[in-house]
Design a protein around this motif. Sequence first.
Motif, PDB file in Angstrom:
ATOM      1  N   VAL A   2       0.841  -1.184   0.000  1.00 41.07           N
ATOM      2  CA  VAL A   2       0.000   0.000   0.000  1.00 41.07           C
ATOM      3  C   VAL A   2       0.878   1.236   0.000  1.00 41.07           C
ATOM      4  O   VAL A   2       1.862   1.305   0.735  1.00 41.07           O
ATOM      5  CB  VAL A   2      -0.946   0.025   1.218  1.00 41.07           C
ATOM      6  CG1 VAL A   2      -1.743   1.326   1.245  1.00 41.07           C
ATOM      7  CG2 VAL A   2      -1.891  -1.162   1.173  1.00 41.07           C
ATOM      8  N   GLN A   3       0.503   2.206  -0.814  1.00 41.21           N
ATOM      9  CA  GLN A   3       1.153   3.501  -0.820  1.00 41.21           C
ATOM     10  C   GLN A   3       0.100   4.590  -0.688  1.00 41.21           C
ATOM     11  O   GLN A   3      -0.973   4.490  -1.286  1.00 41.21           O
ATOM     12  CB  GLN A   3       1.962   3.719  -2.098  1.00 41.21           C
ATOM     13  CG  GLN A   3       3.202   2.848  -2.199  1.00 41.21           C
ATOM     14  CD  GLN A   3       4.003   3.150  -3.444  1.00 41.21           C
ATOM     15  OE1 GLN A   3       3.436   3.375  -4.512  1.00 41.21           O
ATOM     16  NE2 GLN A   3       5.320   3.156  -3.310  1.00 41.21           N
ATOM     17  N   LEU A   4       0.405   5.619   0.079  1.00 45.83           N
ATOM     18  CA  LEU A   4      -0.488   6.742   0.281  1.00 45.83           C
ATOM     19  C   LEU A   4       0.212   8.016  -0.177  1.00 45.83           C
ATOM     20  O   LEU A   4       1.403   8.191   0.074  1.00 45.83           O
ATOM     21  CB  LEU A   4      -0.875   6.886   1.757  1.00 45.83           C
ATOM     22  CG  LEU A   4      -1.412   5.645   2.475  1.00 45.83           C
ATOM     23  CD1 LEU A   4      -1.677   5.961   3.934  1.00 45.83           C
ATOM     24  CD2 LEU A   4      -2.681   5.157   1.799  1.00 45.83           C
ATOM     25  N   CYS A  22      -6.087  12.368   0.041  1.00 44.56           N
ATOM     26  CA  CYS A  22      -5.132  11.278   0.155  1.00 44.56           C
ATOM     27  C   CYS A  22      -5.566  10.172  -0.786  1.00 44.56           C
ATOM     28  O   CYS A  22      -6.702   9.692  -0.694  1.00 44.56           O
ATOM     29  CB  CYS A  22      -5.065  10.764   1.594  1.00 44.56           C
ATOM     30  SG  CYS A  22      -4.034   9.296   1.825  1.00 44.56           S
ATOM     31  N   THR A  23      -4.689   9.770  -1.677  1.00 43.31           N
ATOM     32  CA  THR A  23      -4.964   8.684  -2.605  1.00 43.31           C
ATOM     33  C   THR A  23      -4.266   7.417  -2.119  1.00 43.31           C
ATOM     34  O   THR A  23      -3.088   7.451  -1.766  1.00 43.31           O
ATOM     35  CB  THR A  23      -4.489   9.027  -4.019  1.00 43.31           C
ATOM     36  OG1 THR A  23      -5.126  10.232  -4.460  1.00 43.31           O
ATOM     37  CG2 THR A  23      -4.846   7.914  -4.992  1.00 43.31           C
ATOM     38  N   VAL A  24      -5.006   6.316  -2.099  1.00 43.97           N
ATOM     39  CA  VAL A  24      -4.484   5.033  -1.641  1.00 43.97           C
ATOM     40  C   VAL A  24      -4.214   4.154  -2.854  1.00 43.97           C
ATOM     41  O   VAL A  24      -5.119   3.860  -3.631  1.00 43.97           O
ATOM     42  CB  VAL A  24      -5.473   4.333  -0.691  1.00 43.97           C
ATOM     43  CG1 VAL A  24      -4.884   3.028  -0.174  1.00 43.97           C
ATOM     44  CG2 VAL A  24      -5.850   5.248   0.464  1.00 43.97           C
ATOM     45  N   PHE A  25      -2.968   3.734  -3.009  1.00 43.81           N
ATOM     46  CA  PHE A  25      -2.568   2.851  -4.097  1.00 43.81           C
ATOM     47  C   PHE A  25      -2.294   1.452  -3.558  1.00 43.81           C
ATOM     48  O   PHE A  25      -1.774   1.290  -2.459  1.00 43.81           O
ATOM     49  CB  PHE A  25      -1.309   3.382  -4.788  1.00 43.81           C
ATOM     50  CG  PHE A  25      -1.477   4.734  -5.413  1.00 43.81           C
ATOM     51  CD1 PHE A  25      -1.957   4.851  -6.708  1.00 43.81           C
ATOM     52  CD2 PHE A  25      -1.151   5.884  -4.720  1.00 43.81           C
ATOM     53  CE1 PHE A  25      -2.111   6.089  -7.296  1.00 43.81           C
ATOM     54  CE2 PHE A  25      -1.299   7.129  -5.289  1.00 43.81           C
ATOM     55  CZ  PHE A  25      -1.783   7.230  -6.586  1.00 43.81           C
ATOM     56  N   GLY A  26      -2.626   0.445  -4.344  1.00 39.46           N
ATOM     57  CA  GLY A  26      -2.396  -0.929  -3.943  1.00 39.46           C
ATOM     58  C   GLY A  26      -3.645  -1.578  -3.375  1.00 39.46           C
ATOM     59  O   GLY A  26      -4.748  -1.043  -3.466  1.00 39.46           O
ATOM     60  N   THR A  27      -3.463  -2.749  -2.761  1.00 43.00           N
ATOM     61  CA  THR A  27      -4.601  -3.489  -2.224  1.00 43.00           C
ATOM     62  C   THR A  27      -5.193  -2.785  -1.011  1.00 43.00           C
ATOM     63  O   THR A  27      -4.478  -2.319  -0.126  1.00 43.00           O
ATOM     64  CB  THR A  27      -4.188  -4.920  -1.852  1.00 43.00           C
ATOM     65  OG1 THR A  27      -5.334  -5.625  -1.373  1.00 43.00           O
ATOM     66  CG2 THR A  27      -3.102  -4.934  -0.790  1.00 43.00           C
ATOM     67  N   GLY A 114       1.401   8.237   4.346  1.00 43.61           N
ATOM     68  CA  GLY A 114       1.848   9.053   3.241  1.00 43.61           C
ATOM     69  C   GLY A 114       3.032   9.903   3.653  1.00 43.61           C
ATOM     70  O   GLY A 114       3.366  10.003   4.834  1.00 43.61           O
ATOM     71  N   PRO A 115       3.679  10.556   2.694  1.00 46.98           N
ATOM     72  CA  PRO A 115       4.848  11.387   3.007  1.00 46.98           C
ATOM     73  C   PRO A 115       4.508  12.727   3.636  1.00 46.98           C
ATOM     74  O   PRO A 115       5.410  13.413   4.128  1.00 46.98           O
ATOM     75  CB  PRO A 115       5.513  11.584   1.639  1.00 46.98           C
ATOM     76  CG  PRO A 115       4.372  11.510   0.670  1.00 46.98           C
ATOM     77  CD  PRO A 115       3.422  10.483   1.245  1.00 46.98           C
ATOM     78  N   GLY A 116       3.249  13.131   3.622  1.00 42.82           N
ATOM     79  CA  GLY A 116       2.832  14.363   4.252  1.00 42.82           C
ATOM     80  C   GLY A 116       2.648  15.509   3.277  1.00 42.82           C
ATOM     81  O   GLY A 116       3.279  15.562   2.224  1.00 42.82           O
ATOM     82  N   THR A 117       1.770  16.435   3.636  1.00 39.06           N
ATOM     83  CA  THR A 117       1.568  17.661   2.884  1.00 39.06           C
ATOM     84  C   THR A 117       1.500  18.821   3.872  1.00 39.06           C
ATOM     85  O   THR A 117       0.792  18.745   4.874  1.00 39.06           O
ATOM     86  CB  THR A 117       0.298  17.589   2.009  1.00 39.06           C
ATOM     87  OG1 THR A 117       0.217  18.751   1.175  1.00 39.06           O
ATOM     88  CG2 THR A 117      -0.972  17.479   2.837  1.00 39.06           C
TER      89      THR A 117
END
Length: 123
Positions: A2-4, A22-27, A114-117
Motif C-alpha cells: 500500500v502507498q499513500l 489522500c490517494t491510496v494505491f495498492g490493495t 503518506g509522506p505528508g503535505t
Amino acid sequence: QVQLVESGGGLVQAGESLTLSCTVFGTTVDINGYAWFRQPPLKGREFVAAIDRDGANTVYGDSVKGRFTISNNNAENKMYLHLNNVKPEDTAVYYCATSRTWMPTSHIHYDYWGPGTPVTVSS
C-alpha cells in the motif's frame, strides 16, 4: 503493498478553509480504518481525525472538533480532510494513514503512511 499520497496543502489565512486529499494505491481489502495525523514544526505527531471503512464512525482530536471533517470514498480509493475555520495553531505537516483494525487515535496502530503535505495558516 500500500502507498499513500497526500495533496492539497498550502498557505491559507486564519478563518478560511482548506481540503486535503489522500490517494491510496495498492490493495485495500484489509483496510478498516483511515486517519489523519499532523506534526507541527519541532513537535510530535498528533491525532487529528479517523474514520472507519464504511464511514459509520468518526473520531476527532479535541483541538479540531467542530472545525475539521474527515471522509473517505472507497470507490475512488481516496480520503479527505476538510479544514474549516483554520487557526495558526493548525500549521503542520499533515499525514494520512491506514490501519487493519479500528483503534483510531494512536499512531502505533497504523500500518501505512503518506509522506505528508504541509499546511501553513497565516494571521
